[in-house]
Write a protein that holds these residues in place. Structure first.
Motif, PDB file in Angstrom:
ATOM      1  N   ASN A 181       0.822  -1.213   0.000  1.00  0.00           N
ATOM      2  CA  ASN A 181       0.000   0.000   0.000  1.00  0.00           C
ATOM      3  C   ASN A 181       0.852   1.258   0.000  1.00  0.00           C
ATOM      4  OD1 ASN A 181      -2.400  -1.403  -0.065  1.00  0.00           O
ATOM      5  ND2 ASN A 181      -2.655  -1.384   2.150  1.00  0.00           N
ATOM      6  N   LYS A 182       1.987   1.202   0.703  1.00  0.00           N
ATOM      7  CA  LYS A 182       2.893   2.349   0.747  1.00  0.00           C
ATOM      8  C   LYS A 182       3.449   2.642  -0.643  1.00  0.00           C
ATOM      9  CE  LYS A 182       7.046   3.983   3.087  1.00  0.00           C
ATOM     10  NZ  LYS A 182       8.120   3.647   4.044  1.00  0.00           N
ATOM     11  N   ALA A 183       3.853   1.601  -1.360  1.00  0.00           N
ATOM     12  CA  ALA A 183       4.375   1.778  -2.717  1.00  0.00           C
ATOM     13  C   ALA A 183       3.285   2.301  -3.647  1.00  0.00           C
ATOM     14  CB  ALA A 183       4.921   0.454  -3.241  1.00  0.00           C
ATOM     15  N   ARG A 184       2.086   1.776  -3.505  1.00  0.00           N
ATOM     16  CA  ARG A 184       0.971   2.203  -4.352  1.00  0.00           C
ATOM     17  C   ARG A 184       0.626   3.666  -4.091  1.00  0.00           C
ATOM     18  NH1 ARG A 184      -2.407  -2.288  -3.781  1.00  0.00           N
ATOM     19  NH2 ARG A 184      -1.602  -3.168  -5.689  1.00  0.00           N
ATOM     20  N   ARG A 185       0.563   4.054  -2.822  1.00  0.00           N
ATOM     21  CA  ARG A 185       0.259   5.437  -2.451  1.00  0.00           C
ATOM     22  C   ARG A 185       1.341   6.381  -2.974  1.00  0.00           C
ATOM     23  NH1 ARG A 185       0.337   4.850   2.792  1.00  0.00           N
ATOM     24  NH2 ARG A 185      -1.637   3.758   2.794  1.00  0.00           N
ATOM     25  N   SER A 186       2.592   5.943  -2.892  1.00  0.00           N
ATOM     26  CA  SER A 186       3.704   6.752  -3.381  1.00  0.00           C
ATOM     27  C   SER A 186       3.601   6.962  -4.890  1.00  0.00           C
ATOM     28  CB  SER A 186       5.028   6.073  -3.024  1.00  0.00           C
ATOM     29  OG  SER A 186       6.099   6.755  -3.612  1.00  0.00           O
ATOM     30  N   ARG A 187       3.260   5.908  -5.622  1.00  0.00           N
ATOM     31  CA  ARG A 187       3.130   6.008  -7.075  1.00  0.00           C
ATOM     32  C   ARG A 187       2.007   6.970  -7.448  1.00  0.00           C
ATOM     33  NH1 ARG A 187       2.817   0.847  -8.235  1.00  0.00           N
ATOM     34  NH2 ARG A 187       0.553   0.783  -8.273  1.00  0.00           N
ATOM     35  N   ILE A 188       0.898   6.914  -6.722  1.00  0.00           N
ATOM     36  CA  ILE A 188      -0.222   7.811  -6.994  1.00  0.00           C
ATOM     37  C   ILE A 188       0.183   9.254  -6.718  1.00  0.00           C
ATOM     38  CG2 ILE A 188      -2.542   8.465  -6.225  1.00  0.00           C
ATOM     39  CD1 ILE A 188      -3.009   5.432  -5.723  1.00  0.00           C
ATOM     40  N   ARG A 189       0.871   9.481  -5.604  1.00  0.00           N
ATOM     41  CA  ARG A 189       1.301  10.838  -5.271  1.00  0.00           C
ATOM     42  C   ARG A 189       2.272  11.381  -6.302  1.00  0.00           C
ATOM     43  NH1 ARG A 189       2.073   9.704   1.129  1.00  0.00           N
ATOM     44  NH2 ARG A 189      -0.090  10.046   1.744  1.00  0.00           N
ATOM     45  N   THR A 190       3.113  10.517  -6.860  1.00  0.00           N
ATOM     46  CA  THR A 190       4.037  10.943  -7.907  1.00  0.00           C
ATOM     47  C   THR A 190       3.265  11.425  -9.123  1.00  0.00           C
ATOM     48  OG1 THR A 190       5.701   9.370  -7.145  1.00  0.00           O
ATOM     49  CG2 THR A 190       5.934  10.209  -9.393  1.00  0.00           C
ATOM     50  N   HIS A 191       2.240  10.685  -9.518  1.00  0.00           N
ATOM     51  CA  HIS A 191       1.424  11.096 -10.662  1.00  0.00           C
ATOM     52  C   HIS A 191       0.724  12.425 -10.385  1.00  0.00           C
ATOM     53  CE1 HIS A 191       1.627   7.772 -13.542  1.00  0.00           C
ATOM     54  NE2 HIS A 191       1.792   6.982 -12.495  1.00  0.00           N
ATOM     55  N   LEU A 192       0.209  12.587  -9.179  1.00  0.00           N
ATOM     56  CA  LEU A 192      -0.465  13.834  -8.825  1.00  0.00           C
ATOM     57  C   LEU A 192       0.525  14.993  -8.808  1.00  0.00           C
ATOM     58  CD1 LEU A 192      -2.875  12.638  -5.984  1.00  0.00           C
ATOM     59  CD2 LEU A 192      -3.384  13.016  -8.397  1.00  0.00           C
ATOM     60  N   ARG A 193       1.738  14.733  -8.343  1.00  0.00           N
ATOM     61  CA  ARG A 193       2.760  15.781  -8.319  1.00  0.00           C
ATOM     62  C   ARG A 193       3.121  16.227  -9.733  1.00  0.00           C
ATOM     63  NH1 ARG A 193       7.035  13.251  -6.674  1.00  0.00           N
ATOM     64  NH2 ARG A 193       8.149  13.518  -8.629  1.00  0.00           N
ATOM     65  N   ARG A 194       3.162  15.284 -10.672  1.00  0.00           N
ATOM     66  CA  ARG A 194       3.454  15.635 -12.064  1.00  0.00           C
ATOM     67  C   ARG A 194       2.378  16.549 -12.637  1.00  0.00           C
ATOM     68  NH1 ARG A 194       5.152   9.580 -13.794  1.00  0.00           N
ATOM     69  NH2 ARG A 194       7.207   9.571 -12.839  1.00  0.00           N
ATOM     70  N   VAL A 195       1.129  16.290 -12.273  1.00  0.00           N
ATOM     71  CA  VAL A 195       0.042  17.165 -12.727  1.00  0.00           C
ATOM     72  C   VAL A 195       0.214  18.550 -12.119  1.00  0.00           C
ATOM     73  CG1 VAL A 195      -2.455  17.515 -12.775  1.00  0.00           C
ATOM     74  CG2 VAL A 195      -1.525  15.213 -12.978  1.00  0.00           C
ATOM     75  N   GLU A 196       0.505  18.596 -10.832  1.00  0.00           N
ATOM     76  CA  GLU A 196       0.704  19.879 -10.145  1.00  0.00           C
ATOM     77  C   GLU A 196       1.836  20.675 -10.779  1.00  0.00           C
ATOM     78  OE1 GLU A 196      -0.923  21.296  -7.678  1.00  0.00           O
ATOM     79  OE2 GLU A 196      -2.225  19.670  -6.992  1.00  0.00           O
ATOM     80  N   GLU A 197       2.941  20.000 -11.103  1.00  0.00           N
ATOM     81  CA  GLU A 197       4.089  20.684 -11.704  1.00  0.00           C
ATOM     82  C   GLU A 197       3.748  21.217 -13.087  1.00  0.00           C
ATOM     83  OE1 GLU A 197       7.111  17.714 -11.510  1.00  0.00           O
ATOM     84  OE2 GLU A 197       7.539  18.090  -9.378  1.00  0.00           O
TER      85      GLU A 197
END
Length: 87
Positions: free
Chosen positions: A21-37
């Motif tokens: 779950n930690k890896a999955r949550r991290s991957r999702i946050r990375t995708h969201l961060r790319r959108v934010e950037e």
């Protein structure tokens, strides 16, 4: 501490699930961060493509039980509104 064999097994399973779950949550946050950037840079095309790649990841997190359905919907709604406002 776990005493019975069943509770010991559950403790092992919980550790494994926590890592997944930690890896999955991290991957999702990375995708969201790319959108934010992309939004911060003002590039609508990059933001749109990043949003399209983030949406399935976020919804996969919902089906796997990492995020609540309403949380994912709220994030997608707010991000898509911000991407739409770039134009």
């Amino acid at each position: 501490m776990a005493n019975t064999p069943q509770s010991k097994k559950r403790a092992r399973q919980n550790q494994t699930r926590a890592l997944i779950n930690k890896a999955r949550r991290s991957r999702i946050r990375t995708h969201l961060r790319r959108v934010e950037e992309a939004i911060a840079s003002g590039d609508k095309d990059a933001a749109t493509t990043a949003l399209r790649s983030a949406q399935p990841e976020l919804m996969r997190g919902v089906t796997k039980g990492v995020f609540h359905k309403n949380t994912a919907s709220r994030k997608m709604s707010r991000l898509s509104a911000r991407v739409k406002a770039l134009g």
